[in-house]
Design a protein around this motif. Structure first.
Motif, PDB file in Angstrom:
ATOM      1  N   THR A  75      92.972 -10.271  -7.118  1.00 25.94           N
ATOM      2  CA  THR A  75      93.242  -9.565  -8.361  1.00 25.94           C
ATOM      3  C   THR A  75      92.757  -8.122  -8.274  1.00 25.94           C
ATOM      4  N   PHE A  76      93.394  -7.241  -9.005  1.00 28.92           N
ATOM      5  CA  PHE A  76      93.013  -5.828  -8.957  1.00 28.92           C
ATOM      6  C   PHE A  76      92.034  -5.461 -10.057  1.00 28.92           C
ATOM      7  N   THR A 105      89.725  -1.349 -12.906  1.00 28.78           N
ATOM      8  CA  THR A 105      90.087  -1.897 -11.603  1.00 28.78           C
ATOM      9  C   THR A 105      88.838  -2.034 -10.726  1.00 28.78           C
ATOM     10  N   LEU A 171      94.218 -11.851 -16.201  1.00 28.55           N
ATOM     11  CA  LEU A 171      94.003 -10.766 -15.243  1.00 28.55           C
ATOM     12  C   LEU A 171      92.840 -11.020 -14.292  1.00 28.55           C
ATOM     13  N   ALA A 178      96.641 -11.552  -9.454  1.00 30.12           N
ATOM     14  CA  ALA A 178      97.191 -10.809  -8.322  1.00 30.12           C
ATOM     15  C   ALA A 178      98.709 -10.875  -8.255  1.00 30.12           C
ATOM     16  N   CYS A 179      99.354 -11.612  -9.164  1.00 27.28           N
ATOM     17  CA  CYS A 179     100.806 -11.772  -9.054  1.00 27.28           C
ATOM     18  C   CYS A 179     101.542 -10.509  -9.534  1.00 27.28           C
ATOM     19  N   GLN A 180     102.752 -10.370  -9.077  1.00 23.03           N
ATOM     20  CA  GLN A 180     103.551  -9.178  -9.358  1.00 23.03           C
ATOM     21  C   GLN A 180     103.858  -9.023 -10.844  1.00 23.03           C
ATOM     22  N   ARG A 183     101.012  -7.203 -12.510  1.00 21.43           N
ATOM     23  CA  ARG A 183     100.958  -5.770 -12.145  1.00 21.43           C
ATOM     24  C   ARG A 183     102.051  -4.968 -12.853  1.00 21.43           C
ATOM     25  N   TRP A 184     103.245  -5.519 -12.938  1.00 20.45           N
ATOM     26  CA  TRP A 184     104.333  -4.837 -13.641  1.00 20.45           C
ATOM     27  C   TRP A 184     103.994  -4.684 -15.116  1.00 20.45           C
ATOM     28  N   VAL A 186     101.043  -4.526 -16.582  1.00 16.16           N
ATOM     29  CA  VAL A 186      99.997  -3.536 -16.792  1.00 16.16           C
ATOM     30  C   VAL A 186     100.556  -2.132 -16.672  1.00 16.16           C
ATOM     31  N   MET A 187     101.407  -1.892 -15.700  1.00 16.09           N
ATOM     32  CA  MET A 187     101.903  -0.549 -15.441  1.00 16.09           C
ATOM     33  C   MET A 187     103.105  -0.149 -16.289  1.00 16.09           C
TER      34      MET A 187
END
Length: 188
Positions: A75-76, A105, A171, A178-180, A183-184, A186-187
């Motif tokens: 995880t980030f 992060t 998270l 860590a899954c895509q 991440r999508w 969050v961004m």
């Protein structure tokens, strides 16, 4: 003969161990303590790896050992907090509530993601569709909708805390975080 109170086994330590009283855990106070400890930028030498305590259970802490998964988690995120909420627009003309999700992060970067409740529902659905079935039980249920009290401060603060719990569970999970899809989200 007077009875002596047991001495605390960690009273002379200089490490970052803090014993939480057994009378209940105040999540907000614990989060503030964690933030203070992280902000102090105290680092252990690289060769020192914490080990689970050995020996009989402590009468003070019940020997609860929380591993930080350093080095093993993909995880980030290191910390998740929903700082607050705000109402956007006119209640009669389609107002909505936006939550300020503060994500720190592992590298120390702070991300502010402004999300509506529906955004959390979209992530929930994306996780259910993209993750293997054996991981679905790690995704907690979202707090329910309430159309009649959605602009009341007490309701919104309770929902903020519930969404913070939900987002932290997602998270900070070593595999789900860590899954895509996460991440999508969050961004976006």
């Amino acid at each position: 003969m007077p009875t002596l109170a047991p001495t605390h086994p960690f009273q002379n330590t200089e490490s970052l161990l803090v014993v939480i009283p057994d009378d209940g855990i105040d999540v907000e106070a614990e989060a503030r303590l964690y933030d203070e400890l992280c902000d102090d930028q105290v680092s252990l030498p690289q060769s020192t790896h914490p080990k689970s305590p050995q020996g009989p259970p402590s009468i003070f802490s019940r020997d609860i050992w929380l591993n930080d998964n350093s080095g093993t988690s993909l995880t980030f995120a290191r910390n998740v907090h929903i700082a607050g909420w705000t109402s956007v627009g006119d209640k009669l003309g389609g107002a909505y509530v936006v939550y300020d999700c503060v994500i720190r992060t592992k590298e120390g970067t702070t991300i502010h993601a402004h999300k509506r409740y529906n955004d959390f529902a979209v992530l929930h659905d994306a996780l259910k569709h993209s993750l293997p079935k054996h991981q679905h039980h790690f995704i907690p249920a979202l707090p329910p909708k309430s159309p009649f009290s959605r602009y009341r401060a007490a309701f919104l603060d309770r929902r903020r805390r519930q969404l913070q719990y939900w987002l932290s569970a997602v998270l900070l999970h070593p595999e789900i975080g860590a899954c895509q899809a996460v991440r999508w989200w969050v961004m976006d």
